[in-house]
Design a protein around this motif. Structure first.
Motif, PDB file in Angstrom:
ATOM      1  N   ILE A 108     -26.626 -47.099   0.801  1.00 41.49           N
ATOM      2  CA  ILE A 108     -26.238 -45.566   0.718  1.00 41.49           C
ATOM      3  C   ILE A 108     -26.841 -44.888   1.810  1.00 41.49           C
ATOM      4  CG2 ILE A 108     -26.341 -43.421  -0.518  1.00 41.49           C
ATOM      5  CD1 ILE A 108     -26.063 -44.818  -3.101  1.00 41.49           C
ATOM      6  N   PHE A 109     -26.088 -43.971   2.823  1.00 43.01           N
ATOM      7  CA  PHE A 109     -26.679 -43.281   3.995  1.00 43.01           C
ATOM      8  C   PHE A 109     -26.213 -41.729   3.555  1.00 43.01           C
ATOM      9  CE2 PHE A 109     -26.903 -47.642   5.856  1.00 43.01           C
ATOM     10  CZ  PHE A 109     -28.346 -47.694   6.298  1.00 43.01           C
ATOM     11  N   ARG A 110     -27.244 -41.026   3.827  1.00 43.15           N
ATOM     12  CA  ARG A 110     -26.773 -39.787   3.542  1.00 43.15           C
ATOM     13  C   ARG A 110     -27.026 -38.689   4.868  1.00 43.15           C
ATOM     14  NH1 ARG A 110     -25.658 -39.561  -1.746  1.00 43.15           N
ATOM     15  NH2 ARG A 110     -24.873 -37.072  -1.415  1.00 43.15           N
ATOM     16  N   GLU A 111     -26.075 -37.634   5.213  1.00 41.84           N
ATOM     17  CA  GLU A 111     -26.125 -36.682   6.207  1.00 41.84           C
ATOM     18  C   GLU A 111     -26.058 -35.278   5.412  1.00 41.84           C
ATOM     19  OE1 GLU A 111     -23.849 -37.377   9.452  1.00 41.84           O
ATOM     20  OE2 GLU A 111     -24.537 -39.081  10.128  1.00 41.84           O
ATOM     21  N   GLY A 112     -27.193 -34.747   5.174  1.00 42.31           N
ATOM     22  CA  GLY A 112     -27.039 -33.419   4.397  1.00 42.31           C
ATOM     23  C   GLY A 112     -26.412 -33.945   3.087  1.00 42.31           C
ATOM     24  N   PRO A 113     -25.478 -32.938   2.366  1.00 43.93           N
ATOM     25  CA  PRO A 113     -24.954 -33.332   1.016  1.00 43.93           C
ATOM     26  C   PRO A 113     -24.126 -34.404   0.956  1.00 43.93           C
ATOM     27  CG  PRO A 113     -24.056 -31.325   2.082  1.00 43.93           C
ATOM     28  CD  PRO A 113     -24.869 -31.788   3.092  1.00 43.93           C
ATOM     29  N   HIS A 114     -23.735 -35.016   2.095  1.00 42.05           N
ATOM     30  CA  HIS A 114     -22.431 -36.042   1.995  1.00 42.05           C
ATOM     31  C   HIS A 114     -23.184 -37.508   2.069  1.00 42.05           C
ATOM     32  CE1 HIS A 114     -19.978 -32.697   2.616  1.00 42.05           C
ATOM     33  NE2 HIS A 114     -20.581 -32.659   3.723  1.00 42.05           N
ATOM     34  N   GLY A 115     -22.844 -38.459   1.561  1.00 39.31           N
ATOM     35  CA  GLY A 115     -23.289 -39.655   1.402  1.00 39.31           C
ATOM     36  C   GLY A 115     -22.131 -40.969   1.570  1.00 39.31           C
ATOM     37  N   GLN A 116     -22.191 -41.873   2.036  1.00 37.37           N
ATOM     38  CA  GLN A 116     -21.407 -42.998   2.360  1.00 37.37           C
ATOM     39  C   GLN A 116     -22.137 -44.141   1.746  1.00 37.37           C
ATOM     40  OE1 GLN A 116     -18.390 -43.320   4.152  1.00 37.37           O
ATOM     41  NE2 GLN A 116     -18.406 -41.216   4.092  1.00 37.37           N
ATOM     42  N   GLN A 117     -21.320 -45.120   1.005  1.00 38.23           N
ATOM     43  CA  GLN A 117     -22.114 -46.168   0.536  1.00 38.23           C
ATOM     44  C   GLN A 117     -21.144 -47.572   0.791  1.00 38.23           C
ATOM     45  OE1 GLN A 117     -22.166 -46.215  -3.769  1.00 38.23           O
ATOM     46  NE2 GLN A 117     -19.721 -46.530  -3.746  1.00 38.23           N
ATOM     47  N   VAL A 166     -35.569 -46.362  -2.396  1.00 32.57           N
ATOM     48  CA  VAL A 166     -34.854 -45.216  -2.021  1.00 32.57           C
ATOM     49  C   VAL A 166     -36.049 -44.517  -1.279  1.00 32.57           C
ATOM     50  CG1 VAL A 166     -33.907 -43.247  -3.006  1.00 32.57           C
ATOM     51  CG2 VAL A 166     -33.786 -45.024  -4.168  1.00 32.57           C
ATOM     52  N   ARG A 167     -35.657 -43.906   0.012  1.00 31.34           N
ATOM     53  CA  ARG A 167     -36.668 -43.171   0.969  1.00 31.34           C
ATOM     54  C   ARG A 167     -36.298 -41.748   0.487  1.00 31.34           C
ATOM     55  NH1 ARG A 167     -36.472 -45.364   6.931  1.00 31.34           N
ATOM     56  NH2 ARG A 167     -38.212 -44.097   6.811  1.00 31.34           N
ATOM     57  N   ALA A 168     -37.254 -40.906   0.694  1.00 31.28           N
ATOM     58  CA  ALA A 168     -37.269 -39.459   0.703  1.00 31.28           C
ATOM     59  C   ALA A 168     -36.286 -38.899   1.442  1.00 31.28           C
ATOM     60  CB  ALA A 168     -38.597 -38.907   0.910  1.00 31.28           C
ATOM     61  N   ALA A 169     -35.881 -39.320   2.543  1.00 32.57           N
ATOM     62  CA  ALA A 169     -34.787 -38.567   3.385  1.00 32.57           C
ATOM     63  C   ALA A 169     -33.320 -38.966   2.835  1.00 32.57           C
ATOM     64  CB  ALA A 169     -34.882 -39.260   4.947  1.00 32.57           C
ATOM     65  N   GLY A 170     -33.200 -39.838   1.885  1.00 32.56           N
ATOM     66  CA  GLY A 170     -32.105 -40.018   1.185  1.00 32.56           C
ATOM     67  C   GLY A 170     -31.170 -41.602   1.436  1.00 32.56           C
ATOM     68  N   ALA A 171     -31.571 -42.279   2.098  1.00 30.41           N
ATOM     69  CA  ALA A 171     -31.123 -43.616   2.181  1.00 30.41           C
ATOM     70  C   ALA A 171     -31.734 -44.304   1.340  1.00 30.41           C
ATOM     71  CB  ALA A 171     -31.392 -44.275   3.840  1.00 30.41           C
ATOM     72  N   SER A 172     -30.896 -45.305   0.740  1.00 28.58           N
ATOM     73  CA  SER A 172     -31.365 -46.379  -0.341  1.00 28.58           C
ATOM     74  C   SER A 172     -30.708 -47.448  -0.231  1.00 28.58           C
ATOM     75  CB  SER A 172     -31.034 -45.574  -1.705  1.00 28.58           C
ATOM     76  OG  SER A 172     -29.697 -45.466  -2.034  1.00 28.58           O
ATOM     77  N   VAL A 173     -31.143 -48.634  -0.739  1.00 31.17           N
ATOM     78  CA  VAL A 173     -30.509 -49.932  -0.775  1.00 31.17           C
ATOM     79  C   VAL A 173     -31.077 -50.307  -2.208  1.00 31.17           C
ATOM     80  CG1 VAL A 173     -30.999 -52.239  -0.122  1.00 31.17           C
ATOM     81  CG2 VAL A 173     -31.060 -50.590   1.730  1.00 31.17           C
ATOM     82  N   LEU A 174     -29.899 -50.931  -2.829  1.00 30.42           N
ATOM     83  CA  LEU A 174     -29.844 -51.385  -4.240  1.00 30.42           C
ATOM     84  C   LEU A 174     -29.820 -52.894  -4.576  1.00 30.42           C
ATOM     85  CD1 LEU A 174     -29.859 -51.011  -7.571  1.00 30.42           C
ATOM     86  CD2 LEU A 174     -27.548 -50.713  -7.456  1.00 30.42           C
ATOM     87  N   LEU A 175     -30.348 -53.723  -4.868  1.00 29.54           N
ATOM     88  CA  LEU A 175     -30.058 -55.011  -5.124  1.00 29.54           C
ATOM     89  C   LEU A 175     -29.960 -55.393  -6.670  1.00 29.54           C
ATOM     90  CD1 LEU A 175     -33.253 -56.670  -3.150  1.00 29.54           C
ATOM     91  CD2 LEU A 175     -30.936 -56.260  -2.247  1.00 29.54           C
ATOM     92  N   LEU A 176     -28.711 -55.774  -6.742  1.00 25.91           N
ATOM     93  CA  LEU A 176     -28.162 -55.973  -8.237  1.00 25.91           C
ATOM     94  C   LEU A 176     -27.562 -57.329  -8.415  1.00 25.91           C
ATOM     95  CD1 LEU A 176     -27.250 -54.430 -10.783  1.00 25.91           C
ATOM     96  CD2 LEU A 176     -25.001 -54.032  -9.652  1.00 25.91           C
ATOM     97  N   ASN A 202     -51.219 -40.045   1.630  1.00 32.88           N
ATOM     98  CA  ASN A 202     -50.889 -38.832   0.870  1.00 32.88           C
ATOM     99  C   ASN A 202     -49.579 -38.066   1.060  1.00 32.88           C
ATOM    100  OD1 ASN A 202     -53.198 -39.008  -0.830  1.00 32.88           O
ATOM    101  ND2 ASN A 202     -54.321 -37.666   0.598  1.00 32.88           N
ATOM    102  N   VAL A 203     -48.696 -38.604   2.132  1.00 29.19           N
ATOM    103  CA  VAL A 203     -47.231 -38.335   2.320  1.00 29.19           C
ATOM    104  C   VAL A 203     -46.559 -38.910   1.343  1.00 29.19           C
ATOM    105  CG1 VAL A 203     -45.661 -37.864   3.830  1.00 29.19           C
ATOM    106  CG2 VAL A 203     -47.874 -37.387   4.502  1.00 29.19           C
ATOM    107  N   PHE A 204     -45.492 -38.418   0.641  1.00 32.96           N
ATOM    108  CA  PHE A 204     -44.642 -39.162  -0.301  1.00 32.96           C
ATOM    109  C   PHE A 204     -43.407 -39.700   0.631  1.00 32.96           C
ATOM    110  CE2 PHE A 204     -40.619 -39.187  -2.870  1.00 32.96           C
ATOM    111  CZ  PHE A 204     -40.930 -40.021  -3.793  1.00 32.96           C
ATOM    112  N   LEU A 205     -43.247 -41.140   0.486  1.00 32.49           N
ATOM    113  CA  LEU A 205     -42.200 -41.813   1.542  1.00 32.49           C
ATOM    114  C   LEU A 205     -40.826 -42.137   0.582  1.00 32.49           C
ATOM    115  CD1 LEU A 205     -44.534 -43.987   3.737  1.00 32.49           C
ATOM    116  CD2 LEU A 205     -43.533 -41.488   4.063  1.00 32.49           C
ATOM    117  N   GLY A 206     -41.075 -42.417  -0.710  1.00 33.46           N
ATOM    118  CA  GLY A 206     -39.841 -42.629  -1.458  1.00 33.46           C
ATOM    119  C   GLY A 206     -40.383 -43.651  -2.719  1.00 33.46           C
ATOM    120  N   VAL A 207     -39.708 -44.393  -3.003  1.00 26.11           N
ATOM    121  CA  VAL A 207     -39.719 -44.887  -4.496  1.00 26.11           C
ATOM    122  C   VAL A 207     -39.215 -46.623  -4.584  1.00 26.11           C
ATOM    123  CG1 VAL A 207     -38.739 -45.086  -6.730  1.00 26.11           C
ATOM    124  CG2 VAL A 207     -39.885 -42.975  -5.848  1.00 26.11           C
TER     125      VAL A 207
END
Length: 218
Positions: free
Chosen positions: A35-44, A14-24, A110-115
């Motif tokens: 998942i990609f996000r533009e503001g409050p709206h997301g697409q998966q 998960v990136r701090a900007a909102g994009a994420s990739v899940l491997l399940l 020291n800059v948070f990039l994501g998780v």
């Protein structure tokens, strides 16, 4: 690498900007959710891999309200400098299974990039515990910090995944494994009649658990 192990059931980047990739893990191979996000709206979009050597299926992009940055493990990672476990097992939102999450904060200068988070189901803990039974009649239990069952004993009533699913996180009492009560409710632990018994507390990176083992005397 993921295909060569059987313990981790999902990995979330998960990136701090909102994009994420899940491997399940789907039971035979690994699906991917982007998942990609533009503001409050997301697409998966899900990429399905039904089994190895079978054709990959890419689903269409769809709207989603889910944002992994709202999850407790992500929020805690924004303020923690080192990796940590979820202190207690919980039900995963994606699969509905019980398990634990290991979370790794990612920073650069020291800059948070994501998780990066890794999920392990309680079912996998039970499978591992069953492999280390010293004798056929032994019972090995792992309990979380509140006494909930992270693993279940290898007894007839827990031979199927369906029956095990309803018992995870239950606390030991008169209706659930009452033979363990003398071992858990006294300090130092009391002997359990008919068994050699041992119980030990462990703590590592936020995860606290108790390992309890009963080995028949005969």
């Amino acid at each position: 690498m993921l295909r060569q192990q059987a313990f981790v059931t999902s990995v979330n980047l998960v990136r701090a900007a909102g994009a994420s990739v899940l491997l399940l893990f789907n039971g035979s191979d690994w699906d991917t959710r982007s998942i990609f996000r533009e503001g409050p709206h997301g697409q998966q979009r899900w990429t399905r891999r039904p089994a190895r050597h079978q054709a990959t299926v890419e689903e269409a992009w769809t709207a989603t309200e889910y944002d992994p940055r709202t999850r407790d493990w992500y929020r805690k990672a924004t303020t923690r400098p080192t990796p940590f476990w979820s202190p207690l097992a919980y039900r995963f939102m994606t699969t509905g299974d019980y398990g634990l999450t290991y979370t790794i904060p990612v920073r650069k200068e020291n800059v948070f990039l994501g998780v990066v988070s890794v999920d392990v189901k309680t079912e996998e803990f039970t499978t591992a515990a069953w492999r280390i039974h010293p004798t056929p009649g032994s019972r090995v239990m792992v309990l979380d910090a509140q006494g909930g069952a992270l693993t279940l004993p290898r007894t007839p009533e827990y031979q199927t995944a369906k029956h095990r699913a309803g018992a995870y996180l239950r606390k030991i009492d008169r209706d659930f494994l009452p033979e363990l009560l003398p071992l858990l409710n006294s300090a130092p632990p009391s002997a359990v009649p008919g068994y050699f018994s041992a119980s030990r507390l462990f703590a590592w990176q936020g995860l606290e658990w108790k390992l309890t083992a009963l080995i028949p005397e005969e």
